[in-house]
Design an enzyme around this catalytic site. Structure first.
Site, PDB file in Angstrom:
ATOM      1  N   SER A  86       0.829  -1.216   0.000  1.00 49.24           N
ATOM      2  CA  SER A  86       0.000   0.000   0.000  1.00 49.24           C
ATOM      3  C   SER A  86       0.856   1.256   0.000  1.00 49.24           C
ATOM      4  O   SER A  86       0.330   2.363   0.011  1.00 49.24           O
ATOM      5  CB  SER A  86      -0.933   0.009   1.217  1.00 49.24           C
ATOM      6  OG  SER A  86      -0.191  -0.018   2.426  1.00 49.24           O
ATOM      7  N   ASN A 173      -2.711  -1.822  13.348  1.00 48.47           N
ATOM      8  CA  ASN A 173      -4.164  -1.639  13.308  1.00 48.47           C
ATOM      9  C   ASN A 173      -4.583  -0.299  13.910  1.00 48.47           C
ATOM     10  O   ASN A 173      -5.383   0.438  13.324  1.00 48.47           O
ATOM     11  CB  ASN A 173      -4.868  -2.777  14.048  1.00 48.47           C
ATOM     12  CG  ASN A 173      -4.650  -4.121  13.391  1.00 48.47           C
ATOM     13  OD1 ASN A 173      -3.988  -4.222  12.362  1.00 48.47           O
ATOM     14  ND2 ASN A 173      -5.196  -5.169  13.989  1.00 48.47           N
ATOM     15  N   HIS A 219     -39.257  22.550 -12.364  1.00 44.58           N
ATOM     16  CA  HIS A 219     -39.409  21.560 -13.448  1.00 44.58           C
ATOM     17  C   HIS A 219     -38.711  22.028 -14.725  1.00 44.58           C
ATOM     18  O   HIS A 219     -39.061  21.596 -15.822  1.00 44.58           O
ATOM     19  CB  HIS A 219     -40.891  21.285 -13.760  1.00 44.58           C
ATOM     20  CG  HIS A 219     -41.708  20.932 -12.558  1.00 44.58           C
ATOM     21  ND1 HIS A 219     -41.770  19.662 -12.045  1.00 44.58           N
ATOM     22  CD2 HIS A 219     -42.488  21.708 -11.752  1.00 44.58           C
ATOM     23  CE1 HIS A 219     -42.567  19.648 -10.981  1.00 44.58           C
ATOM     24  NE2 HIS A 219     -42.998  20.883 -10.776  1.00 44.58           N
ATOM     25  N   SER A 340     -12.763  24.186 -29.380  1.00 44.36           N
ATOM     26  CA  SER A 340     -12.968  22.898 -30.042  1.00 44.36           C
ATOM     27  C   SER A 340     -11.827  22.634 -31.006  1.00 44.36           C
ATOM     28  O   SER A 340     -11.300  23.558 -31.631  1.00 44.36           O
ATOM     29  CB  SER A 340     -14.297  22.917 -30.804  1.00 44.36           C
ATOM     30  OG  SER A 340     -14.374  21.852 -31.731  1.00 44.36           O
ATOM     31  N   LYS A 346     -16.329  27.668 -31.341  1.00 49.06           N
ATOM     32  CA  LYS A 346     -16.782  27.189 -30.043  1.00 49.06           C
ATOM     33  C   LYS A 346     -16.054  27.856 -28.871  1.00 49.06           C
ATOM     34  O   LYS A 346     -14.849  28.101 -28.910  1.00 49.06           O
ATOM     35  CB  LYS A 346     -16.589  25.672 -29.933  1.00 49.06           C
ATOM     36  CG  LYS A 346     -17.496  24.853 -30.815  1.00 49.06           C
ATOM     37  CD  LYS A 346     -18.962  25.023 -30.464  1.00 49.06           C
ATOM     38  CE  LYS A 346     -19.322  24.479 -29.102  1.00 49.06           C
ATOM     39  NZ  LYS A 346     -19.149  23.039 -28.976  1.00 49.06           N
ATOM     40  N   ASN A 348     -16.406  26.863 -24.870  1.00 53.26           N
ATOM     41  CA  ASN A 348     -17.085  25.916 -23.976  1.00 53.26           C
ATOM     42  C   ASN A 348     -16.794  26.194 -22.500  1.00 53.26           C
ATOM     43  O   ASN A 348     -15.639  26.454 -22.133  1.00 53.26           O
ATOM     44  CB  ASN A 348     -16.639  24.492 -24.299  1.00 53.26           C
ATOM     45  CG  ASN A 348     -16.946  24.098 -25.727  1.00 53.26           C
ATOM     46  OD1 ASN A 348     -17.981  24.477 -26.271  1.00 53.26           O
ATOM     47  ND2 ASN A 348     -16.027  23.351 -26.349  1.00 53.26           N
ATOM     48  N   GLU A 353     -18.503  21.847 -16.713  1.00 52.60           N
ATOM     49  CA  GLU A 353     -18.913  20.534 -17.204  1.00 52.60           C
ATOM     50  C   GLU A 353     -18.152  19.444 -16.466  1.00 52.60           C
ATOM     51  O   GLU A 353     -18.717  18.399 -16.112  1.00 52.60           O
ATOM     52  CB  GLU A 353     -18.659  20.435 -18.706  1.00 52.60           C
ATOM     53  CG  GLU A 353     -19.536  21.345 -19.550  1.00 52.60           C
ATOM     54  CD  GLU A 353     -19.194  21.235 -21.029  1.00 52.60           C
ATOM     55  OE1 GLU A 353     -19.208  20.101 -21.542  1.00 52.60           O
ATOM     56  OE2 GLU A 353     -18.905  22.278 -21.653  1.00 52.60           O
ATOM     57  N   GLN A 385      -7.444  -1.886   4.155  1.00 55.61           N
ATOM     58  CA  GLN A 385      -6.360  -1.221   3.425  1.00 55.61           C
ATOM     59  C   GLN A 385      -6.916  -0.462   2.226  1.00 55.61           C
ATOM     60  O   GLN A 385      -6.365   0.559   1.802  1.00 55.61           O
ATOM     61  CB  GLN A 385      -5.353  -2.271   2.948  1.00 55.61           C
ATOM     62  CG  GLN A 385      -4.219  -1.717   2.096  1.00 55.61           C
ATOM     63  CD  GLN A 385      -3.189  -2.776   1.759  1.00 55.61           C
ATOM     64  OE1 GLN A 385      -2.599  -3.378   2.649  1.00 55.61           O
ATOM     65  NE2 GLN A 385      -2.992  -3.026   0.468  1.00 55.61           N
ATOM     66  N   LYS A 388      -8.246   3.765   1.682  1.00 55.87           N
ATOM     67  CA  LYS A 388      -7.464   4.991   1.509  1.00 55.87           C
ATOM     68  C   LYS A 388      -7.577   5.597   0.117  1.00 55.87           C
ATOM     69  O   LYS A 388      -7.718   6.816  -0.027  1.00 55.87           O
ATOM     70  CB  LYS A 388      -5.996   4.722   1.852  1.00 55.87           C
ATOM     71  CG  LYS A 388      -5.801   4.401   3.317  1.00 55.87           C
ATOM     72  CD  LYS A 388      -4.444   3.819   3.614  1.00 55.87           C
ATOM     73  CE  LYS A 388      -4.459   3.097   4.929  1.00 55.87           C
ATOM     74  NZ  LYS A 388      -5.381   1.932   4.947  1.00 55.87           N
TER      75      LYS A 388
END
Length: 522
Positions: A86, A173, A219, A340, A346, A348, A353, A385, A388
């Protein structure tokens, strides 16, 4: 001259300091001195006496006996070692691990479980290792499995026998979960600061858009007119609840598991209250089994992060829509926009996003941990383990989302003319007209029906409520008088709101004042 390992218990603290300053690190440091047959030679003058000290270096590519390897006759296979390690990610806990080791060593010395000179050697050694890590010189070894054993083994390489006493009355532990609680505490503090910065950016954005009315939606259909300031402050309110949940989470996790050992505690006379205080915890955890097995605090933290992510995603969705040609309500600056690869025209709003997209990642981190924990018996299991990586990812992602949302908020302009041109459509003042009739002692359900028929008339005539003549209104209800026109139109409608927390100008001014004071904005 024959090679021997430094025995720091025989040295004075200032002598150890001289060794530290020499920067002759063992196998855990990258920029070592020239090697001769796998050893280093150091000649130092210490406290007036001359000593020759030879440090033995373990070769990097040589497997060493595990710190837990006493009962084993074989080494683990390379496959098992790679699968089990780890250190590739839990090295992020090094600062917390060193901090708790210092507190633990200090407590052991006070309790007579190690000498003061051993404690001092450990503290100085840990300082040296921390400098090495922060200087980018530390070599993290996979064969040492995790952050705890890398640091402990390096400490043993550096100071010798005293380092072997550090793990007294401590298991990995309780060690790892103590590190994790300390790390989460620090992470929450960082996120709270990021939340406040975004709140400040939103309040400042509200301040420079005083009086701007926008359509309010339910809505995703036009509903009622609201002040843009009111809408922006609604996100500030959400973020404040997020901050409150994080603060609550911090309070609940701030209890110390150190000293719980593997699961049953220890027969040695340790002082868990001393280490708890030294590490800034509220108190030691009452139950040693619970102490090593509990990951509720991580679940709660990731749950709170997920709610933050959902709030940011909703903000991102709204701003992405508003930046579209169909809405045209806001324009992000070039500094927070992208283009783009094929369409030259474009522009953006990619950051928001991605905020919307990365919310899925944060929620996924929570789901990973929920599934991880669902089938575990008490107490510690190696499965933990795996807690993490989703934790680290969630925190890194949520901080990035907050930071980019703040920058986006600081780099957008609301298009007043476009918004004002769009406002008349949608009969946004209909509910205000219903309130007008209620004020004329008409029951609300009756008022609702009258205004509904008024809207139907507008639809047939392709006009707005304020365009209807008084005669046309009276044909729907004789209650209508000339004063109805004080309620018609979005500007008049907004002026009529006066309930606490509403979008009325006075109410919003009060809300803005509250947040300016709370967030200490001039």
């Amino acid at each position: 001259m024959q090679g021997t390992l430094i025995n720091s218990s025989l040295l004075l603290p200032q002598q150890i300091s001289l060794i530290s300053k020499s920067r002759f690190h063992l196998g855990f440091c990258k920029n070592t001195q020239k090697k001769k047959s796998g050893i280093f030679s150091i000649n130092e003058t210490m406290s007036g006496s001359s000593s020759s000290v030879i440090l033995a270096e373990k070769k990097q590519n040589e497997k060493e006996v595990k710190l837990w390897g006493g009962r084993f006759e074989e080494s683990v296979t390379d496959t098992v070692e790679k699968f089990s390690e780890s250190i590739s990610y839990d090295k992020a806990l090094y600062k917390q691990d060193i901090k708790q080791s210092k507190a633990h060593a200090t407590m052991l010395a006070k309790q007579g479980l190690m000498t003061a000179s051993d404690r001092d050697a450990i503290l100085l050694g840990l300082d040296e290792i921390e400098k090495c890590i922060e200087g980018g010189e530390f070599v993290w070894r996979t064969d040492r499995e995790d952050v705890h054993m890398n640091i402990e083994a390096a400490l043993t390489d550096l100071i010798g026998e005293p380092a072997k006493k550090l793990h007294t009355a401590r298991s990995r532990n309780d060690q790892v979960v103590t590190d994790l609680r300390l790390w989460c505490r620090d992470a929450i503090d960082k996120i709270l600061l990021c939340i406040k910065r975004l709140q400040v950016a939103l309040v400042n954005l509200a301040k420079v858009n005083e009086g701007l009315i926008v359509p309010g939606y339910t809505h995703l259909q036009r509903a009622q007119p609201v002040l843009l300031q009111h809408l922006l402050l609604s996100y500030v309110e959400q973020l404040e609840r997020d901050a409150g949940r994080l603060a609550d989470c911090r309070s609940r996790l701030n209890f110390c598991p150190l000293g719980a050992c593997a699961l049953a505690g220890t027969g040695l006379l340790i002082d868990r209250f001393m280490t708890s205080d030294a590490l800034g915890f509220t108190a030691p955890m009452r139950n040693s089994i619970d102490a090593v097995s509990d990951r509720d605090f991580v679940l709660e933290f990731l749950s709170t992060n997920s709610i933050v992510a959902i709030h940011l995603s909703r903000l991102g969705e709204e701003w992405v829509l508003w930046a579209s040609e169909e809405f045209g309500f806001l324009t992000p600056s070039d500094a927070v926009s992208t283009g783009s690869s094929i369409m030259p025209q474009k522009k953006n709003p990619d950051p928001m996003e991605l905020v919307r997209g990365k919310s899925a990642r944060v929620v996924g981190d929570l789901v990973t941990l929920l599934v991880l924990c669902k089938g575990l018996p008490q107490a510690y299991n190696r499965d933990l383990q795996e807690d993490k990586e989703p934790l680290f990812d969630s925190v890194k992602t949520i901080i990035g989302m907050l930071e980019v949302s703040t920058e986006f908020a600081q780099n957008i302009t609301f298009n007043r003319e476009r918004i004002q041109r769009a406002l008349p459509a949608g009969h946004l003042d209909a509910t205000t007209v219903a309130d007008y009739l209620v004020n004329k002692n008409i029951p609300f359900r009756t008022s609702h029906d009258i205004v509904g028929r008024s809207v139907a008339l507008c639809v047939s005539k392709k006009c707005e409520l304020q365009d209807l003549s008084l005669d046309e209104l009276k044909s729907l209800s004789p209650i209508f008088e000339q004063d109805v026109y004080e309620y018609l139109g979005v500007e008049n409608s907004v002026k009529k709101f006066r309930s606490y927390g509403s979008t009325g100008s006075e109410c919003v001014r009060d809300q803005l004042g509250y947040w300016s004071n709370k967030l200490e904005i001039d």
